[in-house]
Each structure stands twice: as structure tokens, then as C-alpha cells.
Design an enzyme around this catalytic site. Structure first.
Site, PDB file in Angstrom:
ATOM      1  N   ILE A  18       0.619  -1.194   0.172  1.00 46.18           N
ATOM      2  CA  ILE A  18      -0.048   0.108   0.082  1.00 46.18           C
ATOM      3  C   ILE A  18       0.784   1.226  -0.108  1.00 46.18           C
ATOM      4  O   ILE A  18       0.690   2.146  -0.785  1.00 46.18           O
ATOM      5  CB  ILE A  18      -0.894  -0.056   1.223  1.00 46.18           C
ATOM      6  N   LYS A  38       8.401  -5.181  -7.709  1.00 41.22           N
ATOM      7  CA  LYS A  38       8.631  -6.441  -6.574  1.00 41.22           C
ATOM      8  C   LYS A  38       9.793  -7.235  -6.808  1.00 41.22           C
ATOM      9  O   LYS A  38       9.957  -7.836  -7.928  1.00 41.22           O
ATOM     10  CB  LYS A  38       7.147  -7.041  -6.742  1.00 41.22           C
TER      11      LYS A  38
END
Length: 191
Positions: A18, A38
Site C-alpha cells: 500500500i 517487486k
């Protein structure tokens, strides 16, 4: 060449995803070109789940780089630490593959926000931790923390580990996830 900022947390499920998405959106609103990456994703198939969250927060579709696997070079099905997930699938995680993906993204974007998996000390491969990776690449760090029980200790330990290794901490982001136990908030003397 774009600036790479590593985003890690004091623990798993502290809200790194988030926080990464929100920071990416803020940079976009300032007129910067930004991509999130990521490092390694466990617990899913194909496109990394965290990237889907990033794109939703950013208000954009999956990018060409997402579809090519450049924004998450390693995806593992089993939800555990990266080194164990790789071992379960008889695969090896190589830092050079992640570094190459990051370099390609940094050629195209002003900012690459590289989100780790788990906390700073989680092994990303058999030989090294996420903190080792950050130090090796000399990435500045945004550390995500929360209000969950134990977070003060984990935050201070994480900051001490970064200081000891000479890692530049750009900021500590407080994430309201997970929410406090309402009983403790409303009646702190009840326990």
C-alpha cells in the site's frame, strides 16, 4: 538514469505494498515517471499480486514491463520467504537477474520503487538477506512501519541495522494497516 528507491518494512504484512502504491501515485502527481517493481513475490501465479495493487492505487493498467515480467522477475506459488519458495520449486534466485530488471526500468523511468518481500532480514536467497541486497546496491531506503504490537521495537532494530551498514534511510512511513484493536483504543485500561 532514474533513481531507485528500495521500500521495505519492519515485518511482513506491515503494508509495504500500500505504501509503495501511494508513494508512486504521489510521484506521478508531481509529474514524475514512476514504475514500481517487486523484487520477488511469493504466494501467487503469473503477475505479482502486489503489482496489481500498485497499479490500482496508481490508477493505471498493467504496464508492458509488468506483462514481460520485468517488474517482478521472480514469482513463486507457495506463500513463504523467498528462499524457501525457491527451494520448494527447485529454482535459484539470482541477484543479477533482479538487478538487470531494475537497471532496464531505471533507463526508462524517473523513479523505480523497488519493494522487497517480508522484512529487512528475510533471506531472499540461500546466501543473502534483503538488507544485504540493499547494502550491496547502495539503494536508499524507505522503511514502512505500523502501529501493531511490537512495531516500536522492530522499527528501532531495523533503523539500527541500517545505520550499522551505512544504508541511507530516506524516511520512515507509518502505515495505519493493520488497524488497532478497537478494545485497546476505546478502553485501554480494560486489559
Amino acid at each position: 538514469m532514474g533513481k531507485v528507491i528500495f521500500i521495505s518494512g519492519i515485518d511482513t504484512d506491515v503494508g509495504k505494498t500500500i505504501a509503495t502504491g501511494i508513494y508512486a501515485k504521489k510521484l506521478m502527481e508531481q509529474g514524475c515517471s514512476v514504475i514500481t517493481q517487486k523484487m520477488i513475490q511469493t504466494g501467487c501465479k503469473n503477475i505479482a499480486d502486489d503489482l496489481l495493487v500498485h497499479r490500482k492505487i496508481q490508477g493505471i493498467d498493467l504496464t508492458e514491463e509488468d506483462l514481460q515480467g520485468k517488474t517482478c522477475p521472480y514469482v513463486f506459488e507457495y506463500p513463504c520467504s523467498p528462499h524457501l519458495a525457491a527451494k520448494r520449486e527447485s529454482r535459484k534466485i539470482e541477484a543479477k537477474i533482479i538487478e538487470k530488471s531494475t537497471a532496464l526500468l531505471a533507463e526508462k523511468y524517473d523513479y523505480v520503487l523497488l519493494e522487497g518481500a517480508g522484512g529487512l532480514m528475510v533471506p531472499y536467497c540461500e546466501e543473502a538477506t534483503t538488507l544485504d541486497y540493499i547494502q550491496l546496491n547502495n539503494y536508499p531506503l524507505i522503511l514502512v512501519t505500523s502501529g501493531k504490537l511490537g512495531s516500536i521495537n522492530h522499527t528501532l532494530l531495523s533503523l539500527e541495522a541500517c545505520r550499522t551498514r551505512g544504508i541511507s534511510v530516506l524516511s520512515v512511513m507509518y502505515n495505519g494497516y493493520p488497524e488497532y484493536d478497537l478494545l485497546l483504543v476505546k478502553k485501554p485500561n480494560a486489559i
